[in-house]
Structures are given as C-alpha cells and as structure tokens.
Design an enzyme around this catalytic site. Structure first.
Site, short mmCIF file in Angstrom:
data_model
loop_
_atom_site.label_atom_id
_atom_site.label_comp_id
_atom_site.label_asym_id
_atom_site.label_seq_id
_atom_site.Cartn_x
_atom_site.Cartn_y
_atom_site.Cartn_z
N SER A 36 2.73 -7.24 0.65
CA SER A 36 2.24 -6.37 1.73
C SER A 36 1.92 -7.12 3.02
O SER A 36 1.72 -6.48 4.05
CB SER A 36 1.00 -5.61 1.27
OG SER A 36 -0.07 -6.50 0.97
N LYS A 58 -7.26 -0.39 1.71
CA LYS A 58 -6.97 -1.32 2.81
C LYS A 58 -7.52 -0.80 4.12
O LYS A 58 -8.00 -1.58 4.96
CB LYS A 58 -5.46 -1.54 2.91
CG LYS A 58 -4.89 -2.31 1.73
CD LYS A 58 -3.38 -2.44 1.81
CE LYS A 58 -2.83 -3.22 0.64
NZ LYS A 58 -1.36 -3.33 0.65
#
Length: 286
Positions: free
Chosen positions: A163, A206
């Site tokens: 990511s 996140k």
C-alpha cells in the site's frame, strides 16, 4: 624443328589474344560489365531509433533525500488470560509510519532499512516503485543506491503489504526531479509498472490514522470509492432484545469526510497523484 616452330607460333598467338581481351575488360565502363564484375548494389539504410538521453542523478546536497508519513495497517497481538488459560487476539488498526528515501553513490541496488521489519511484499513494492520513478524521470540509477527507510511504532514487530508503493514512487521522483512535497497530504495505494494507482484495504482505519496524524487530505485510488461499514440494528422479540451489526456499502469519500473531518480525493494515475502531493509554489509576489 618445324613442329616446334608451329607450336611456338600457336602459343604466341594465344598469348596475344589473351592480352587484348584483358585490355578491353580493364578499359570497359563499369556499367557495361557483367553482373559478377559490376559494382555492388546500394543497400537501404534503416532509420535509427531516437532514444532520450538518461539524466544524471543528484547524489549530494539539496534534493538527495525526501520523506513523508503514510498510513498503514498494523497487527497487534493482545494476550487475555481467562482463568488458567491464555488467549491471543490479533487486532488490526491504522498507524502512521514515516517513509524516507535517499539516493547515494552505489551499484544500482534498492535497499530497505526498516524499524520495524518489513515483509517481502513491501520490499517488492519498493523495487517496483523505483522502476516506475526511474522510467518516468529517465534517470540513470546504475551507479546509485536507493535506500528506503521506514520508521514505525516501537510496539509493532512487522509491517507488510504494497500500500506504500505509490508514495515511494513519488518520494523518489521528488529526489530525482528536485521538488518539495506537501506535508499536510498523505496517500495509500499500490502502483503498477504503468503508473496506475491501485486499491488497498483498511481504508477506514488508515483514514483514522491520517486524521490523528494531522493530515488534511487523504488520497485514495479511484477503485477505493466504496467501503464496507456496519450499522447497528436492534430487534426485540417479546422480552428478548437482540443487537446485531448489519454490513452496508457506503461512499468512501462521503463517509470519511462526514465521520472524520478529513478530505478525501480519488486518483488513478501517478501524474494525478503528483499534482496533489507537490508542495505549492512559494509566493514571490511580496
């Protein structure tokens, strides 16, 4: 004697004929010769491909390093003792880690220095990020080493996943092309060899980490435009009250902006991402 004289006469005539023939061949224009003696045919010259020159890499002074915080999903193991037995529970949550890159003289290597440790998927993402950035900037990195350093929470043993790939490409480009980054922005997303930004998991966690870290804008892949949320449902059956979590699909941007107060933007390409992560140009009017 007569036979010998006749023989010498025949040899003399043959020699004379041969000399005359050779003299005619030498003096004849080349175009009139037979194909075997004529000049070779001209061959077609193929066009030469034009290759853009590779750019030198700056390895010292300003612009040789860059860093930015990126949200990741970390796993924590909590031990719960219930009586004589121990139970381990794995908890996933979002956290901010600092990712930096440095270009130094070397041998074309990609090195990852991490605290905590990084998994193989993360290291593969670092190699791909370097390839994408080098192709875009046309920088010659054969005599340079690329060093990625990741600093995360001390209580986390390992981080893995692709990511941070998009961010690592931007970090390296900021060094190779010498531009500053906007520290109020962060991104989570993969990157492929064509510079496309791909989706990742754990969007809500996140976003929460980015909000806690003081970021004002979270950039996501356009493929992360939807996320799963859970709504509480209460049902009563006589004197029995049942509470359950019902999963629903929501718009990621709308949900995060309303619930967390941090702006969200979707991008699909590296060029789009660069437009948002570059720091604003300084105002020179005053």
């Amino acid at each position: 004697m007569r036979i010998r004289e006749k023989t010498l006469t025949i040899l003399f005539v043959l020699s004379l004929v041969a000399n005359v023939f050779l003299l005619v061949v030498v003096l004849m224009p080349a175009d009139d010769l037979s194909p075997a003696l004529s000049k070779p045919e001209e061959t077609e010259t193929l066009p030469t491909a034009t290759v853009a020159p590779l750019l030198p890499v700056k390895v010292a002074g300003n612009g040789s390093a860059a860093s930015m915080q990126v949200p990741v999903i970390v796993q924590k193991i909590e031990v719960d003792r219930g009586g004589p037995l121990f139970y381990e529970e794995v908890i996933e949550e979002g956290a901010m880690v600092n990712v930096s890159v440095e270009v130094v003289p070397g041998k074309g290597r990609v090195l990852v220095q991490t605290t905590p440790l990084m998994g193989m998927v993360f290291q593969d993402a670092a190699n791909l990020a370097v390839t994408v950035a080098a192709n875009r900037s046309r920088a010659d990195l054969t005599k340079s080493d690329i060093i990625f350093s990741i600093q995360g929470p001390e209580d986390i043993s390992e981080i893995d996943g692709p990511s941070a790939g998009a961010l690592m490409s931007v970090l390296l480009l900021s060094v190779l092309e010498d531009f500053a980054l906007n520290e109020s922005v962060t991104v989570t997303g993969t990157i492929d060899e064509n510079g496309s930004i791909g989706p990742v998991g754990g969007i809500l966690e996140k976003a929460e980490a980015a909000q806690r870290g003081g970021k004002t804008l979270l950039i996501l892949s356009g493929e992360n435009d939807q996320m799963l949320d859970y709504r509480e449902e209460i049902q009563s059956f006589g004197g029995l009250r049942i509470v359950r979590q019902r999963p629903i699909i929501v718009d990621s941007k709308e949900f995060i902006e309303e619930e967390l107060g941090i702006r969200v933007k979707y991008v699909n390409t590296l060029d789009d991402l660069l437009a948002d992560l570059r720091a604003p140009a300084p105002d020179r009017s005053s």
